[in-house]
Write an enzyme that holds these catalytic residues in place. Sequence first.
Site, PDB file in Angstrom:
ATOM      1  N   HIS A  71      50.593-101.634 -45.730  1.00 49.26           N
ATOM      2  CA  HIS A  71      50.024-100.708 -46.816  1.00 49.26           C
ATOM      3  C   HIS A  71      50.419-101.141 -48.181  1.00 49.26           C
ATOM      4  CE1 HIS A  71      53.706 -98.605 -45.639  1.00 49.26           C
ATOM      5  NE2 HIS A  71      53.702 -98.167 -46.737  1.00 49.26           N
ATOM      6  N   HIS A  73      52.451 -99.508 -50.602  1.00 48.23           N
ATOM      7  CA  HIS A  73      53.874 -99.457 -51.063  1.00 48.23           C
ATOM      8  C   HIS A  73      54.842-100.585 -51.322  1.00 48.23           C
ATOM      9  CE1 HIS A  73      53.614 -94.902 -50.015  1.00 48.23           C
ATOM     10  NE2 HIS A  73      53.281 -95.059 -51.268  1.00 48.23           N
ATOM     11  N   ASP A  75      58.092-101.029 -51.005  1.00 43.62           N
ATOM     12  CA  ASP A  75      58.797-101.290 -50.005  1.00 43.62           C
ATOM     13  C   ASP A  75      58.305-101.913 -48.840  1.00 43.62           C
ATOM     14  OD1 ASP A  75      57.673 -98.916 -49.624  1.00 43.62           O
ATOM     15  OD2 ASP A  75      59.452 -98.379 -48.251  1.00 43.62           O
ATOM     16  N   HIS A  76      57.071-102.283 -48.932  1.00 43.59           N
ATOM     17  CA  HIS A  76      56.394-103.188 -47.950  1.00 43.59           C
ATOM     18  C   HIS A  76      55.593-104.262 -48.377  1.00 43.59           C
ATOM     19  CE1 HIS A  76      56.781-100.007 -44.726  1.00 43.59           C
ATOM     20  NE2 HIS A  76      57.126 -99.239 -45.438  1.00 43.59           N
ATOM     21  N   HIS A 160      48.993 -91.812 -43.946  1.00 46.28           N
ATOM     22  CA  HIS A 160      50.190 -92.103 -44.602  1.00 46.28           C
ATOM     23  C   HIS A 160      49.600 -92.083 -46.092  1.00 46.28           C
ATOM     24  CE1 HIS A 160      54.167 -93.506 -45.932  1.00 46.28           C
ATOM     25  NE2 HIS A 160      53.567 -94.501 -46.549  1.00 46.28           N
ATOM     26  N   ASP A 181      54.451 -97.580 -41.973  1.00 48.58           N
ATOM     27  CA  ASP A 181      54.431 -95.901 -42.254  1.00 48.58           C
ATOM     28  C   ASP A 181      53.219 -95.417 -41.633  1.00 48.58           C
ATOM     29  OD1 ASP A 181      56.802 -96.652 -43.251  1.00 48.58           O
ATOM     30  OD2 ASP A 181      56.262 -96.377 -45.300  1.00 48.58           O
ATOM     31  N   GLU A 206      58.423 -96.957 -37.360  1.00 51.42           N
ATOM     32  CA  GLU A 206      59.096 -96.431 -38.578  1.00 51.42           C
ATOM     33  C   GLU A 206      59.961 -95.163 -37.905  1.00 51.42           C
ATOM     34  OE1 GLU A 206      58.682 -93.509 -41.030  1.00 51.42           O
ATOM     35  OE2 GLU A 206      56.354 -93.479 -41.099  1.00 51.42           O
ATOM     36  N   HIS A 418      63.322 -98.724 -40.430  1.00 52.24           N
ATOM     37  CA  HIS A 418      62.787 -97.828 -41.692  1.00 52.24           C
ATOM     38  C   HIS A 418      63.175 -96.425 -41.332  1.00 52.24           C
ATOM     39  CE1 HIS A 418      60.034 -95.990 -44.628  1.00 52.24           C
ATOM     40  NE2 HIS A 418      60.024 -97.290 -45.006  1.00 52.24           N
TER      41      HIS A 418
END
Length: 642
Positions: A71, A73, A75-76, A160, A181, A206, A418
Amino acid sequence: MAIDCLILGAGQEVGKSCVVVSINGKRIMFDCGMHMGYLDHRRYPDFSLIPNSDQGRSGFDHAIDCIIITHFHLDHVGALAYFTEVCGYRGPIYMTYPTKALSPLMLEDYRKVMIERRGEEEQFTSDHIAECMKKVIAVDLKQTVQVDKDLQIRAYYAGHVLGAAMFYAKVGDSAILYTGDYNMTPDRHLGAAQIDRLHLDLVISESTYATTIRDSKYGREREFLKAVHKCISGGGKVLIPTFALGRAQELCILLEDYWERMNLKVPIYFSAGLTVQANMYYKMLISWTSQRIKETYLTHNAFDFKYVKDFDRSMIDAPGPCVLFATPGMISGGFSLEVFKHWAPSEMNLITLPGYCVAGTIGHKLMSGKPSKVDLDKDTCVDVRCQIHQLSFSPHTDAKGIMDLIKFLSPKHVILVHGEKPKMATLKGRIQSELGIPCYDPANNETVSIQSTQYVKAVASDAFARSCLNPNFKFLKSSSDNGLQVTDERVSEGIFVLEKSQKAKVVHQDELLLMLGEKEHKVAHAFCFPVHIGNVESSERSDTGFWLSLLSARLSDEISAGIVQAFEEHIQVESFHLSICLNDSCPHRITDNSQNKSELVFCCCTWSVEDEKIAWKIISILKNFNLNSTSGQPGQLHTSNN
């Protein structure tokens, strides 16, 4: 074969998700994120640890078969443009259509914040982002994509945020699921995660809320609305730090509905720029939202916000109450940090943190206990007199959701990423004790190796196939009641052989000797022992049919395990074979010189090793045989008292 999982990010922490999985000769990178709490080399995963990556600029092309992004975000996906355009990876990248549409917006917004507002050294440019996105192959949900002749992948709806997906990957007989996530409960604008029941060697999940069980969603919403209303009623300003995509839309829908019902006139603002583009995509991608949003789409688009307006910097110190959504969500920089500096010193104001904040960010410091001061850097300190309100509006699943997913999928192994180390350890213990599944919680830069599944296709011989038929009866004539004894001769196990042609085959055990040209060799026990019958005529003692009938009746009363079959010349229980022995020189005979042989009948027995327990039970029964106590048996007519 082993599945090797190198954890380059999100190992015992939340941030820079990146897991490199080697499975049957293929290597996949799942996610390529950055850590929002660091500004030094720890911001990105250590790509140099990837095996076979030290072959010049094209090294990563040889080392990795594909990248999968779950996805948008940061942090991904935050390190993706750096990895492709600076480090030199040129292979395929897979993500869903919404993730492909929204990821460049997030990357560009981050780049502007870091370079234009904070003056950091540029990590990647706008051109880098554009070139990176050209390598992306967009996929639909449940679409099986053949990456090459050996590797196939498939995306499943994860909830999510818009476009988030769990990814299934299979190479040969080995299969894994990387969840990214996910959320196991629906909210106002997204549905719950959905996945098929799969045969998996490994689930990489996660564990952000590894020990948290959330209360009612409606209770959390009421608490949030109550806190906001109280603040604005007192003339205060509400800062809601949030990412422009995801929770922002969820909370905007919630506030829109509340403002409508309460007829409130206080302005709701959203920091301009990224949000305008984001909401445009949300309107276009209605099919990825919740059932409720899709059902009302024809009459009302939930992302056409009536009460939400754009916010300008010049309005930061404007008088009067208001609600402001500002990015980023963890107050790690950008506009939310700028507003925080202005609004935190006032007791009238409220900062409400609706999601998880990574260690090292201002948001995390505020959530860890209300500080009176926050040091932004060595030269800047902010007085914090405002109210701090933390609410669990995170789009991550809770501990129950994680356990439910693992239980439903029942993989052979689980790896947790995570999450925070102590909480992950608790969840790991639950998965192992309650579900009986081996579970691991590796740190960054550690590798976990697990055994993978391998199936071998084999044909079954005709003899083995016939032996497995249901039913497969065998009829034996019984002399005791002039009837038939029926047994079921099915077998459940064959013998796996590899023929000279290298073809695998499962054969019946009787076929193996013929294939090898060998004679059957069986290990069996033999025993000839006396049974005391009293003083009877020698002619009666030699009436083997009579004694077999008598002994069979006794065994039928005493034995529950196994069927006692009486035939003309022997008794059969499983492999145990008993006959009356008239051979005085029988090699298996055990004699007792203290006994009168005229009062004995000798029973000669044989049995296979697997039936040794029941054999000795039968022998014990017969050794203790008492003819006189056998009420109703014809043997009573032949006792020595007659």
